[in-house]
Design an enzyme around this catalytic site. Structure first.
Site, mmCIF file in Angstrom:
data_model
loop_
_atom_site.group_PDB
_atom_site.id
_atom_site.type_symbol
_atom_site.label_atom_id
_atom_site.label_comp_id
_atom_site.label_asym_id
_atom_site.label_seq_id
_atom_site.Cartn_x
_atom_site.Cartn_y
_atom_site.Cartn_z
ATOM 1 N N HIS A 62 0.759 0.619 -13.342
ATOM 2 C CA HIS A 62 1.485 -0.565 -13.783
ATOM 3 C C HIS A 62 2.965 -0.206 -13.937
ATOM 4 O O HIS A 62 3.293 0.773 -14.613
ATOM 5 C CB HIS A 62 0.923 -1.078 -15.114
ATOM 6 C CG HIS A 62 1.636 -2.302 -15.590
ATOM 7 N ND1 HIS A 62 1.399 -3.555 -15.047
ATOM 8 C CD2 HIS A 62 2.614 -2.462 -16.511
ATOM 9 C CE1 HIS A 62 2.198 -4.433 -15.633
ATOM 10 N NE2 HIS A 62 2.935 -3.800 -16.529
ATOM 11 N N GLY A 114 0.790 -1.237 0.000
ATOM 12 C CA GLY A 114 0.000 0.000 0.000
ATOM 13 C C GLY A 114 0.819 1.282 0.000
ATOM 14 O O GLY A 114 0.337 2.312 0.469
ATOM 15 N N GLU A 143 6.234 6.398 -9.014
ATOM 16 C CA GLU A 143 4.836 5.990 -8.802
ATOM 17 C C GLU A 143 4.161 6.928 -7.818
ATOM 18 O O GLU A 143 3.018 7.361 -8.018
ATOM 19 C CB GLU A 143 4.762 4.556 -8.259
ATOM 20 C CG GLU A 143 5.308 3.524 -9.209
ATOM 21 C CD GLU A 143 5.009 2.074 -8.781
ATOM 22 O OE1 GLU A 143 4.180 1.854 -7.889
ATOM 23 O OE2 GLU A 143 5.626 1.176 -9.376
ATOM 24 N N GLN A 152 9.417 3.164 -8.150
ATOM 25 C CA GLN A 152 8.382 3.449 -7.139
ATOM 26 C C GLN A 152 8.397 4.899 -6.678
ATOM 27 O O GLN A 152 7.342 5.466 -6.389
ATOM 28 C CB GLN A 152 8.530 2.506 -5.942
ATOM 29 C CG GLN A 152 7.742 1.210 -6.146
ATOM 30 C CD GLN A 152 6.969 0.754 -4.903
ATOM 31 O OE1 GLN A 152 7.387 1.007 -3.785
ATOM 32 N NE2 GLN A 152 5.846 0.079 -5.099
ATOM 33 N N LEU A 170 -6.117 -6.419 -20.374
ATOM 34 C CA LEU A 170 -5.196 -6.413 -19.228
ATOM 35 C C LEU A 170 -4.020 -5.464 -19.486
ATOM 36 O O LEU A 170 -3.312 -5.599 -20.489
ATOM 37 C CB LEU A 170 -4.668 -7.836 -18.984
ATOM 38 C CG LEU A 170 -3.684 -8.004 -17.822
ATOM 39 C CD1 LEU A 170 -4.347 -7.769 -16.475
ATOM 40 C CD2 LEU A 170 -3.025 -9.377 -17.868
ATOM 41 N N LEU A 180 -9.201 -8.929 -13.947
ATOM 42 C CA LEU A 180 -10.581 -8.472 -13.735
ATOM 43 C C LEU A 180 -11.486 -8.992 -14.842
ATOM 44 O O LEU A 180 -11.084 -9.079 -16.003
ATOM 45 C CB LEU A 180 -10.606 -6.944 -13.734
ATOM 46 C CG LEU A 180 -9.625 -6.297 -12.745
ATOM 47 C CD1 LEU A 180 -9.477 -4.810 -13.026
ATOM 48 C CD2 LEU A 180 -10.078 -6.537 -11.315
HETATM 49 C C1 GAR Z 1 3.376 -1.099 -7.355
HETATM 50 O O1 GAR Z 1 4.723 -1.070 -7.667
HETATM 51 C C2 GAR Z 1 2.524 -1.182 -8.598
HETATM 52 O O2 GAR Z 1 3.105 -0.521 -9.679
HETATM 53 C C3 GAR Z 1 2.455 -2.673 -8.826
HETATM 54 O O3 GAR Z 1 2.351 -3.220 -7.545
HETATM 55 C C4 GAR Z 1 3.059 -2.407 -6.634
HETATM 56 C C5 GAR Z 1 2.218 -2.183 -5.396
HETATM 57 O O4 GAR Z 1 2.949 -1.521 -4.430
HETATM 58 N N1 GAR Z 1 1.322 -3.003 -9.635
HETATM 59 C C6 GAR Z 1 1.321 -4.004 -10.516
HETATM 60 O O5 GAR Z 1 2.274 -4.731 -10.708
HETATM 61 C C7 GAR Z 1 0.013 -4.159 -11.282
HETATM 62 N N2 GAR Z 1 0.154 -5.112 -12.335
HETATM 63 P P1 GAR Z 1 2.222 -0.832 -3.203
HETATM 64 O O6 GAR Z 1 1.284 -1.878 -2.600
HETATM 65 O O7 GAR Z 1 3.331 -0.495 -2.259
HETATM 66 O O8 GAR Z 1 1.493 0.381 -3.703
#
Ligand code: GAR
Length: 220
Positions: A113, A16, A178, A175, A148, A97
């Site tokens: 993603h 999260g 992100e 990240q 997807l 989904l």
């Molecule tokens: C994130 O890095 C996101 O980009 C990835 O999961 C991680 C969740 O981190 N998502 C995917 O791979 C979707 N296919 P978080 O729980 O710390 O936010």
């Protein structure tokens, strides 16, 4: 006139950290959103703790308790809709989904993603970018469609791949981006600036390029 805050439901499966970036933005007054619920398909994940610490209602909907994908997604839809969200945010929600689910939230559901889509859909994106000798890698926020990791991109941030990188060092660099671009995309949506029409993403009524709004980071 003050903008009314958008009701946001966040779906998680793990730590999260992206959820935290949104909570921080809301609490700092930078995001006109109200995170009305956090839903996890996995028990005991740290994201649920983060939500509880921020006094956000949490729901655990364990997919293992359902006979099939359709039954889980139907129940998930029901739970989400009890909170009447304007926007559904998938933040590390690791589920494929059903088309019924994606159709129900079409134009009001975002996903993050960890790749420069359309490259590296699916899993293990950081390792695959390294294996392919890419010079840059990154992350995309996109609207969710039945395809997807395939819906129209809102925003993309790229980072350099550096000599000596492994999947873990690269993931950390990605990240950090992100946590910048997801709150930004959510802010645009909440302000009514970001929208999806006919399977394309628009910012301020201007058609965005295929990769979305682009941010190039040179951070090492
Ligand atoms: C994130 O890095 C996101 O980009 C990835 O999961 C991680 C969740 O981190 N998502 C995917 O791979 C979707 N296919 P978080 O729980 O710390 O936010």
């Amino acid at each position: 006139m003050a903008i009314q805050s958008s009701r946001v439901v966040v779906l998680i499966s793990g730590s999260g950290s992206n959820l935290q970036a949104l909570i921080d933005g809301q609490q700092a007054g930078n995001l006109p959103i109200n995170i009305v619920a956090v839903i996890s398909n996995r028990p005991d994940v740290y994201g649920l703790t983060r939500a509880a610490q921020a006094d956000i209602p949490t729901v655990l909907l364990d997919h293992k308790a359902f006979a099939n994908r359709e039954a889980f997604d139907q129940q998930l839809t029901q739970v989400i809709d009890e909170y009447s969200p304007d926007l559904v945010v998938l933040a590390g929600f690791m589920r494929i989904l059903t088309p019924q689910f994606t159709q129900h939230y079409l134009g009001r559901m975002l996903n993050i993603h960890p790749s420069l889509l359309p490259k590296f859909q699916g899993l293990h994106t950081h390792q695959r970018a390294l294996d392919e000798n890419e010079t840059r890698h990154g992350v995309t926020v996109h609207f969710v469609t039945a395809e997807l990791d395939g819906g129209p991109s809102a925003i993309q941030a790229s980072v350099p791949i550096i000599d000596g990188d492994d999947a873990s060092s690269l993931a950390k660099r990605v990240q950090r981006q992100e946590h910048i671009i997801y709150p930004l995309a959510v802010k645009w949506f909440a302000e009514g600036r970001l929208a999806m029409k006919e399977n394309r993403a628009y910012l301020d009524n201007e058609l965005l390029p295929e990769h979305g709004y682009l941010i190039e980071s040179h951070e090492h």
